[in-house]
Design a protein around this motif. Structure first.
Motif, PDB file in Angstrom:
ATOM      1  N   VAL A 148       0.850  -1.194   0.000  1.00  0.00           N
ATOM      2  CA  VAL A 148       0.000   0.000   0.000  1.00  0.00           C
ATOM      3  C   VAL A 148       0.894   1.256   0.000  1.00  0.00           C
ATOM      4  O   VAL A 148       1.829   1.361   0.795  1.00  0.00           O
ATOM      5  N   ASP A 295     -11.089  -6.130  -0.632  1.00  0.00           N
ATOM      6  CA  ASP A 295      -9.786  -5.990  -1.303  1.00  0.00           C
ATOM      7  C   ASP A 295      -9.117  -4.655  -0.983  1.00  0.00           C
ATOM      8  O   ASP A 295      -8.270  -4.197  -1.741  1.00  0.00           O
ATOM      9  N   LEU A 297      -8.508  -2.928   2.742  1.00  0.00           N
ATOM     10  CA  LEU A 297      -7.734  -2.692   3.958  1.00  0.00           C
ATOM     11  C   LEU A 297      -8.002  -3.793   4.973  1.00  0.00           C
ATOM     12  O   LEU A 297      -8.953  -4.552   4.821  1.00  0.00           O
ATOM     13  N   GLN A 300     -11.934  -4.982   8.062  1.00  0.00           N
ATOM     14  CA  GLN A 300     -13.170  -4.470   7.468  1.00  0.00           C
ATOM     15  C   GLN A 300     -14.396  -5.257   7.916  1.00  0.00           C
ATOM     16  O   GLN A 300     -15.472  -4.711   8.065  1.00  0.00           O
ATOM     17  N   ALA A 318      -7.489  -8.330   0.375  1.00  0.00           N
ATOM     18  CA  ALA A 318      -6.630  -7.528   1.265  1.00  0.00           C
ATOM     19  C   ALA A 318      -5.995  -8.440   2.311  1.00  0.00           C
ATOM     20  O   ALA A 318      -6.396  -9.590   2.475  1.00  0.00           O
ATOM     21  N   ASN A 344      -4.535 -13.882  -1.968  1.00  0.00           N
ATOM     22  CA  ASN A 344      -3.768 -12.778  -2.556  1.00  0.00           C
ATOM     23  C   ASN A 344      -2.286 -13.088  -2.757  1.00  0.00           C
ATOM     24  O   ASN A 344      -1.463 -12.182  -2.860  1.00  0.00           O
TER      25      ASN A 344
HETATM   26  P1  NAD Z   1      -4.181   0.406  -3.082  1.00  0.00           P
HETATM   27  O1  NAD Z   1      -3.718   1.546  -2.273  1.00  0.00           O
HETATM   28  O2  NAD Z   1      -3.784   0.301  -4.518  1.00  0.00           O
HETATM   29  O3  NAD Z   1      -5.786   0.330  -3.080  1.00  0.00           O
HETATM   30  C1  NAD Z   1      -6.553   0.404  -1.929  1.00  0.00           C
HETATM   31  C2  NAD Z   1      -8.008   0.671  -2.329  1.00  0.00           C
HETATM   32  O4  NAD Z   1      -8.807   0.718  -1.151  1.00  0.00           O
HETATM   33  C3  NAD Z   1      -8.255   2.004  -3.052  1.00  0.00           C
HETATM   34  O5  NAD Z   1      -9.242   1.817  -4.029  1.00  0.00           O
HETATM   35  C4  NAD Z   1      -8.807   2.898  -1.956  1.00  0.00           C
HETATM   36  O6  NAD Z   1      -9.642   3.924  -2.486  1.00  0.00           O
HETATM   37  C5  NAD Z   1      -9.580   1.908  -1.156  1.00  0.00           C
HETATM   38  N1  NAD Z   1      -9.772   2.347   0.229  1.00  0.00           N
HETATM   39  C6  NAD Z   1      -8.932   3.072   1.017  1.00  0.00           C
HETATM   40  N2  NAD Z   1      -9.470   3.277   2.219  1.00  0.00           N
HETATM   41  C7  NAD Z   1     -10.654   2.653   2.204  1.00  0.00           C
HETATM   42  C8  NAD Z   1     -11.674   2.481   3.150  1.00  0.00           C
HETATM   43  N3  NAD Z   1     -11.584   3.012   4.366  1.00  0.00           N
HETATM   44  N4  NAD Z   1     -12.752   1.758   2.788  1.00  0.00           N
HETATM   45  C9  NAD Z   1     -12.864   1.231   1.537  1.00  0.00           C
HETATM   46  N5  NAD Z   1     -11.929   1.350   0.603  1.00  0.00           N
HETATM   47  C10 NAD Z   1     -10.849   2.050   0.940  1.00  0.00           C
HETATM   48  O7  NAD Z   1      -3.730  -0.898  -2.273  1.00  0.00           O
HETATM   49  P2  NAD Z   1      -3.601  -2.372  -2.823  1.00  0.00           P
HETATM   50  O8  NAD Z   1      -2.215  -2.588  -3.317  1.00  0.00           O
HETATM   51  O9  NAD Z   1      -4.746  -2.670  -3.716  1.00  0.00           O
HETATM   52  O10 NAD Z   1      -3.725  -3.219  -1.471  1.00  0.00           O
HETATM   53  C11 NAD Z   1      -4.992  -3.468  -0.872  1.00  0.00           C
HETATM   54  C12 NAD Z   1      -4.828  -4.567   0.164  1.00  0.00           C
HETATM   55  O11 NAD Z   1      -4.297  -5.737  -0.454  1.00  0.00           O
HETATM   56  C13 NAD Z   1      -3.877  -4.281   1.327  1.00  0.00           C
HETATM   57  O12 NAD Z   1      -4.370  -4.954   2.459  1.00  0.00           O
HETATM   58  C14 NAD Z   1      -2.557  -4.922   0.878  1.00  0.00           C
HETATM   59  O13 NAD Z   1      -1.729  -5.268   1.975  1.00  0.00           O
HETATM   60  C15 NAD Z   1      -3.112  -6.163   0.209  1.00  0.00           C
HETATM   61  N6  NAD Z   1      -2.212  -6.766  -0.774  1.00  0.00           N
HETATM   62  C16 NAD Z   1      -1.738  -6.076  -1.841  1.00  0.00           C
HETATM   63  C17 NAD Z   1      -0.915  -6.715  -2.760  1.00  0.00           C
HETATM   64  C18 NAD Z   1      -0.440  -6.017  -3.999  1.00  0.00           C
HETATM   65  O14 NAD Z   1       0.214  -6.690  -4.822  1.00  0.00           O
HETATM   66  N7  NAD Z   1      -0.751  -4.763  -4.214  1.00  0.00           N
HETATM   67  C19 NAD Z   1      -0.561  -8.053  -2.571  1.00  0.00           C
HETATM   68  C20 NAD Z   1      -1.079  -8.749  -1.471  1.00  0.00           C
HETATM   69  C21 NAD Z   1      -1.913  -8.090  -0.581  1.00  0.00           C
END
Ligand code: NAD
Length: 422
Positions: A148, A295, A297, A300, A318, A344
């Protein structure tokens, strides 16, 4: 770690403990695995554009190295704590082991709002982070990727800084880099793609088919957007999407390609011309859908709102989005939760493919990499499903998460025994 104040750390430790009980592992193994091997805290001074110096707090948690170098992302977020970082590193150990990768678990973090920094300030912060942690990083030691608040550009600055310090280009020291620096195009969408593969396989296994099933996704960032896109391509009907601005629904199905365009143009998916909107960002978790995917945070789905879930399957894109109390409520309702460490893992699996190619100076095609990724995700899911079915006769209330943890712990345990750590 007994007095953990972080909800996420409590969640991960509870998960771990349950896995230990179910797998009947000895206490000595829990003692080792419930603590990180190394925690490095660093102060990161950055000169801001107005001339002031701001000092940011940063961490790198190296949880377990028994299966190989530490591997896990770096998070830039204003509210991240060391305890959260420890929890996320533990999850990486479990996830990497479960995916069959030759990696231990690690995670990094900086307490910063990256959106409040200029591009130059963000570059400086990324480089300072690498300089501060240089002695404990490297392609055979600890290989970070994004999380993130960080992206391929941040990885590019970091790999450049690391390479300058080493004196030669070291692409395998960081993953999810831009393609021209040895990244694979699959990495951008790998986590979401992996979630979509798992969504399809779980639906086929539990419902006999995935045709025409409805899906609702919370979060339209890296994970949520690509989860929605690939699931839509695979034939799911995406009925609701949300980001931090709110939720948009359409029971007739959202055109995800169009939703991506709307997000690009307006900055939010809520502007998509669906049948309804809500400012409640959690609404996606409660709509009528066969499958919902948190997906966005952690934390949730909690004891307060889990009873509102109408779906039959929850796919955790997430990390840590469901608290143990919520999972119990969902289990009692008969809802199957596909745990984060299984759902994930596509991102870290693609990172592993990138690392292998960088070390060998090879380049696989996007199609080949995607096919390998799909195969890995499907195989992992089926392995956990068979463990789940094996545990069920003795433990009626066992969850898919329990089965995933037991499968993962077994591999770590065997490695510790072989290496003489236990
Ligand atoms: P990101 O920052 O690209 O996206 C997060 C999304 O969540 C955005 O659309 C944002 O608007 C939304 N968001 C933020 N606060 C929110 C809230 N309070 N309620 C609802 N939506 C909200 O992050 P990401 O890379 O997509 O990661 C998301 C989750 O997936 C995290 O838990 C991260 O640890 C996990 N993750 C990510 C990856 C990766 O490759 N990016 C891999 C494994 C796990």
């Amino acid at each position: 770690m007994g007095g953990a104040s972080s909800i996420l750390l409590k969640t991960v430790l509870t998960t771990l403990q349950k896995g230990f009980e179910l797998g009947k592992f000895p206490d000595s193994f829990y003692k080792i695995l419930s603590k990180p091997e190394r925690v490095v805290a660093v102060s990161l001074p950055v000169r801001l554009s107005d001339g002031r110096i701001e000092v940011f707090e940063g961490f790198r948690v190296q949880h377990s190295s028994v299966l190989g170098p530490y591997k896990g992302g770096i998070r830039f977020h204003p509210e991240v704590t060391l305890e959260d970082d420890i929890a996320l590193a533990m999850l990486m150990t479990l996830k990497n082991s479960l995916a069959g990768l030759p990696y231990g678990g690690g995670k990094g973090a900086v307490r910063v709002n990256p959106k409040a920094l200029s591009k130059r300030e963000l570059e400086e912060l990324s480089r300072v982070y690498v300089r501060a942690l240089y002695p404990v990083l490297g392609e055979q030691v600890d290989i970070p990727g994004p999380d993130v608040g960080t992206d391929p550009q941040v990885m590019a600055w970091m790999v450049d800084e690391y390479s300058r310090l080493r004196g030669f280009f070291c692409p395998a020291a960081f993953t999810a880099k831009p393609v021209e620096l040895g990244g694979n195009p699959v990495r951008e969408y790998a986590t979401g793609f992996g979630c979509a593969v798992v969504t399809k396989v779980v639906a086929e296994e539990l419902f006999g088919s995935s045709k025409g099933l409805t899906l609702s996704i919370q979060g339209f960032g890296n994970v949520g957007l690509w989860h929605a896109y690939w699931a839509w391509k695979m034939g799911f009907k995406v009925v609701a999407l949300s980001d931090s601005k709110g939720t948009v629904y359409d029971p007739e199905g959202i055109n995800v390609e169009k939703a991506i365009e709307v997000k690009k143009e307006t900055g939010t998916v809520v502007e998509y011309p669906g049948k309804g909107q809500s400012r409640d960002v959690k609404e996606t978790l409660y709509v009528e859908a066969d499958i919902v995917a948190p997906d966005a945070l952690e934390n949730q789905l909690t004891a307060e709102n889990a009873h509102l879930v109408k779906a039959r399957i929850v796919v955790e894109g997430a990390n840590g989005p469901t608290t143990p109390e919520a999972e119990q409520i969902l289990a009692e309702k008969g809802v199957v939760v596909v745990p984060d460490m299984l759902a994930n893992a596509g991102g870290v699996a693609a990172s592993y493919f990138e690392w292998v190619q960088n070390i060998q100076r090879l380049s696989w095609s996007e199609e080949d990499t995607r096919a390998k990724l799909a195969e890995l995700m499907e195989t992992n899911f089926k392995r956990v499903l068979s463990q789940w079915r094996k545990l069920q006769p003795e433990h009626k209330r066992v969850t898919l998460r329990d089965a995933a943890v037991v499968t993962s712990l077994q591999r770590i345990y065997n490695a510790m025994i072989s290496r003489g750590w236990l």
